[in-house]
Write an enzyme that holds these catalytic residues in place. Sequence first.
Site, PDB file in Angstrom:
ATOM      1  N   HIS A  17      34.873   8.416  -7.493  1.00  0.00           N
ATOM      2  CA  HIS A  17      33.771   8.290  -6.526  1.00  0.00           C
ATOM      3  C   HIS A  17      34.306   8.408  -5.101  1.00  0.00           C
ATOM      4  O   HIS A  17      33.721   9.095  -4.263  1.00  0.00           O
ATOM      5  CB  HIS A  17      33.063   6.929  -6.658  1.00  0.00           C
ATOM      6  CG  HIS A  17      32.310   6.740  -7.921  1.00  0.00           C
ATOM      7  ND1 HIS A  17      32.482   5.630  -8.726  1.00  0.00           N
ATOM      8  CD2 HIS A  17      31.362   7.489  -8.528  1.00  0.00           C
ATOM      9  CE1 HIS A  17      31.671   5.699  -9.767  1.00  0.00           C
ATOM     10  NE2 HIS A  17      30.979   6.829  -9.681  1.00  0.00           N
ATOM     11  N   LYS A  41      19.525   0.374 -17.052  1.00  0.00           N
ATOM     12  CA  LYS A  41      20.949   0.200 -17.349  1.00  0.00           C
ATOM     13  C   LYS A  41      21.321  -1.275 -17.249  1.00  0.00           C
ATOM     14  O   LYS A  41      20.865  -1.979 -16.357  1.00  0.00           O
ATOM     15  CB  LYS A  41      21.811   0.962 -16.327  1.00  0.00           C
ATOM     16  CG  LYS A  41      22.045   2.407 -16.622  1.00  0.00           C
ATOM     17  CD  LYS A  41      23.048   2.965 -15.615  1.00  0.00           C
ATOM     18  CE  LYS A  41      23.393   4.400 -15.903  1.00  0.00           C
ATOM     19  NZ  LYS A  41      24.358   4.919 -14.920  1.00  0.00           N
ATOM     20  N   ARG A  90      32.137  16.262 -13.239  1.00  0.00           N
ATOM     21  CA  ARG A  90      33.444  16.161 -13.886  1.00  0.00           C
ATOM     22  C   ARG A  90      33.624  17.203 -14.971  1.00  0.00           C
ATOM     23  O   ARG A  90      34.700  17.731 -15.157  1.00  0.00           O
ATOM     24  CB  ARG A  90      33.626  14.767 -14.508  1.00  0.00           C
ATOM     25  CG  ARG A  90      33.760  13.674 -13.492  1.00  0.00           C
ATOM     26  CD  ARG A  90      33.690  12.343 -14.160  1.00  0.00           C
ATOM     27  NE  ARG A  90      32.370  12.258 -14.810  1.00  0.00           N
ATOM     28  CZ  ARG A  90      31.912  11.207 -15.432  1.00  0.00           C
ATOM     29  NH1 ARG A  90      32.632  10.150 -15.538  1.00  0.00           N
ATOM     30  NH2 ARG A  90      30.720  11.221 -15.970  1.00  0.00           N
ATOM     31  N   SER A 128      32.859   5.218 -14.634  1.00  0.00           N
ATOM     32  CA  SER A 128      32.632   3.770 -14.598  1.00  0.00           C
ATOM     33  C   SER A 128      32.597   3.200 -16.009  1.00  0.00           C
ATOM     34  O   SER A 128      33.102   2.107 -16.261  1.00  0.00           O
ATOM     35  CB  SER A 128      31.325   3.454 -13.875  1.00  0.00           C
ATOM     36  OG  SER A 128      31.423   3.817 -12.522  1.00  0.00           O
TER      37      SER A 128
END
Length: 159
Positions: A17, A41, A90, A128
């Site tokens: 990040h 979440k 990514r 994460s």
Amino acid sequence: MKIAIYPGSFDPITNGHLDIILRASKLFDKIYVCIAKNSSKQSFFSLEERVKMVEIATQDFENVEVISTDDLIVNVAKKLNATAIVRGLRAVTDFEYEFQLAAANEYIDQNIEMVFLMASLSKSFISSSSIKEFFTYNVDVSSLVPNIVIEMYNSKQKK
């Protein structure tokens, strides 16, 4: 002034990040790192803890400000006069999700551009989710996250 918003849950913030924030801060005059409160979440760190972590991790960035929201990111971008939403990619799997998100955001407001930055190769595997899993198995993540993440994780474990 070119203003962008970089949204995410940042649960926790990673060096991946930070890489995106650093690179975006060179492209825009102002970057708002927006920590989204996502009710769908289950977060490991509270919203307040995530804000604190990101503020500390980005304190040396002069043109970065940390905010939080439970509103749609496009709405937040409009309120802040941001012309772009920054997202990190990514892998190909990220692209599919981000493409759908970009299409939805474009439907809401065609004036806000989606800007995608590829993760640096050395940081492309960091997420994460993987950090939280590594915590569970006591894997040393000190090279993958800012020090404040380790400190806050350790203090949470002591409670």
